[in-house]
Enzyme design. Structure first.
Site, PDB file in Angstrom:
ATOM      1  N   CYS A 123       0.872  -1.186   0.000  1.00  0.00           N
ATOM      2  CA  CYS A 123       0.000   0.000   0.000  1.00  0.00           C
ATOM      3  C   CYS A 123       0.901   1.225   0.000  1.00  0.00           C
ATOM      4  O   CYS A 123       1.667   1.412  -0.924  1.00  0.00           O
ATOM      5  CB  CYS A 123      -0.969  -0.025   1.190  1.00  0.00           C
ATOM      6  SG  CYS A 123      -0.189  -0.195   2.801  1.00  0.00           S
ATOM      7  N   ARG A 153      -2.154  -0.876   5.504  1.00  0.00           N
ATOM      8  CA  ARG A 153      -3.389  -1.379   4.879  1.00  0.00           C
ATOM      9  C   ARG A 153      -3.151  -2.755   4.270  1.00  0.00           C
ATOM     10  O   ARG A 153      -4.015  -3.627   4.290  1.00  0.00           O
ATOM     11  CB  ARG A 153      -3.867  -0.404   3.798  1.00  0.00           C
ATOM     12  CG  ARG A 153      -4.510   0.849   4.332  1.00  0.00           C
ATOM     13  CD  ARG A 153      -4.841   1.822   3.205  1.00  0.00           C
ATOM     14  NE  ARG A 153      -3.666   2.536   2.711  1.00  0.00           N
ATOM     15  CZ  ARG A 153      -3.698   3.483   1.780  1.00  0.00           C
ATOM     16  NH1 ARG A 153      -4.856   3.816   1.227  1.00  0.00           N
ATOM     17  NH2 ARG A 153      -2.598   4.093   1.391  1.00  0.00           N
TER      18      ARG A 153
END
Lengths: 288, 152
Positions: free
Chosen positions: A246, A251
């Site tokens: 990410c 994430r």
């Protein structure tokens, strides 16, 4: 409303626990509940009784270099929060357990695999009007012997990612479509997470991390729903060698958890250098 | 000389004097607890709110309004739909308490460093973007008011 965890078809359903399970184990001395959030104000404003906080910046990162804490640092953290190697740690947090999965991933680098996620995270616990407290618990310090950090099996570095991309192996970019396309680069004047170039690593699929979640209560989607996304749409397979990324690797640790445990993929690595490294690397190939 | 309005400078200075992160968090939570004092009253707007008042990029779903006052100043109102959006609420309170009833030029001069002075430089990009979005929206209203433009 989400079905029971056992009925959702996950390959490793024991990596998730329900809010009911956590409520029944609040006083269990073999279980430590850990809250990990993006918003540093949430834990002090109220948390699950007995839960300790592990903060992604202060507790999991090296204070100087861009890296995670080392063996001694991890042992000190575990001692401070009163965890032994035999204990089950259960993570929960805001943002649909995004930071909880990140913490679980870092714990796994040190071999603490007896770790679970509370399905639905802080959102579901609050929705169910379960007890919250501002009291910060203290636990007797433990003596924790960790293994050396193992960066080889679930973590990927830039040279490995370059080789992976050149071989045409699957990459999953879990950022938003605007970040993936390069339209959104970074915030002006933002000191931490800027990148000079926008776009994505050539060949990467775009599957925003939150697609794995039921937004109403923060629970994970069923295995069939997850397969429809990762396998139906993106044609990944459980035996694939997959790298996820990410912007700084947080994430993507959520997607790493989904692929590794809920869908049982055997070889998933998280590239925590992610776009803040790749988008600043001289000569790195970029696709838009 | 600080570019912050006096009430804002007071908060920033007090936070700067606190080195313990839990104490800093406690102080910001106390600020966020005053959110009702700057929350949009139903006589001005009710849900679902006009999307023109939504703060872009704020994951806590913050909204901002500005109402011209008889003395030529603006009064800012806010709402934060995500009940977990404590930082957004604290930001709204700091802005509202510091700027309501003050010359609009003060709002326009606030540097974006405010976000980091309040919440620390280590906040995530997503959170930083949302908090800066709240400040940017307040400054946008101040500029439009000064230019004689509509605030709707």
């Amino acid at each position: 409303m989400a079905t029971s965890i056992a009925d959702r078809g996950y390959i490793n359903p024991t990596k998730l626990v329900t809010t009911d399970w956590v409520a029944a184990h609040l006083d269990d001395p073999t279980v430590r509940i850990i809250e990990s959030n993006e918003d540093p104000l949430l834990y002090p404003s109220g948390h699950i009784p007995g839960a300790v906080q592990v903060d992604w910046t202060h507790d999991l990162n090296d204070p100087l270099r861009r890296d995670y804490l080392d063996k001694a640092g991890f042992e000190a953290l575990m001692s401070r929060i009163g965890v032994t190697p035999e204990m089950t740690v259960v993570f929960y947090g805001d943002k649909n357990n995004w930071w909880a999965c990140y913490a679980l991933w870092v714990f796994q680098l040190f071999g603490h695999t007896n770790a679970k996620i509370m399905d639905g995270g802080r959102l579901k616990w609050e929705q169910e009007s379960r007890p919250m407290t501002r009291e910060v618990p203290t636990y007797a310090a433990t003596s924790y012997q960790a293994q050396q950090r193992d960066d080889s099996s679930i973590r990927a570095f830039r040279e490995q990612v370059l080789e992976h991309a050149q071989e045409g192996l699957p990459l999953v970019d879990v950022r938003s479509p605007a970040e993936y396309s390069g339209e959104k680069l970074h915030m002006p004047e933002y000191p931490q997470e800027g990148a000079l170039r926008g776009g994505h690593i050539p060949g990467a699929h775009n599957v925003p991390w939150a697609r794995a979640i039921n937004p109403d209560d923060g629970t994970f989607k069923t295995a069939d729903e997850l397969r429809a996304i990762y396998e139906g749409e993106k044609h990944l397979m459980p035996d694939d060698d997959v790298i996820v990324y990410c912007r700084i690797g947080e994430r993507s640790s959520h997607t790493w958890f989904v692929l590794s445990y809920l869908l049982g993929y055997k070889n998933v690595r998280n590239y925590d250098g992610s776009w803040t490294e790749w988008g600043n690397l001289v000569g790195a190939p970029i696709e838009r | 000389m600080s570019q912050y309005p006096p009430a804002m400078a007071e908060v920033v200075d007090e936070l700067a004097s606190i080195t313990d992160r839990y104490e800093r968090a406690e102080m910001l939570i106390e600020v966020a607890d005053r959110f009702d004092t700057v929350k949009i009253p139903p006589e001005i707007a009710t849900k679902p709110y006009d999307e023109a008042h939504r703060v872009p990029a704020c994951e806590s779903e913050a909204f901002v309004w500005a109402q011209p006052q008889a003395d030529g100043t603006l009064r800012y109102y806010f709402d934060v739909l995500n009940p977990q959006g404590l930082s957004a609420m604290a930001m709204a309170v700091v802005l509202g308490e510091s700027l309501n009833g003050q010359p609009t030029d003060l709002a326009m001069r606030i540097p974006s460093e405010l976000v980091f002075d309040l919440f620390g430089k280590e906040i995530s990009m997503g959170k930083g973007a949302g908090l800066m979005g709240i400040l940017n929206m307040v400054q946008s209203y101040a500029k439009r008011h000064k230019a004689g433009m509509s605030l709707e």
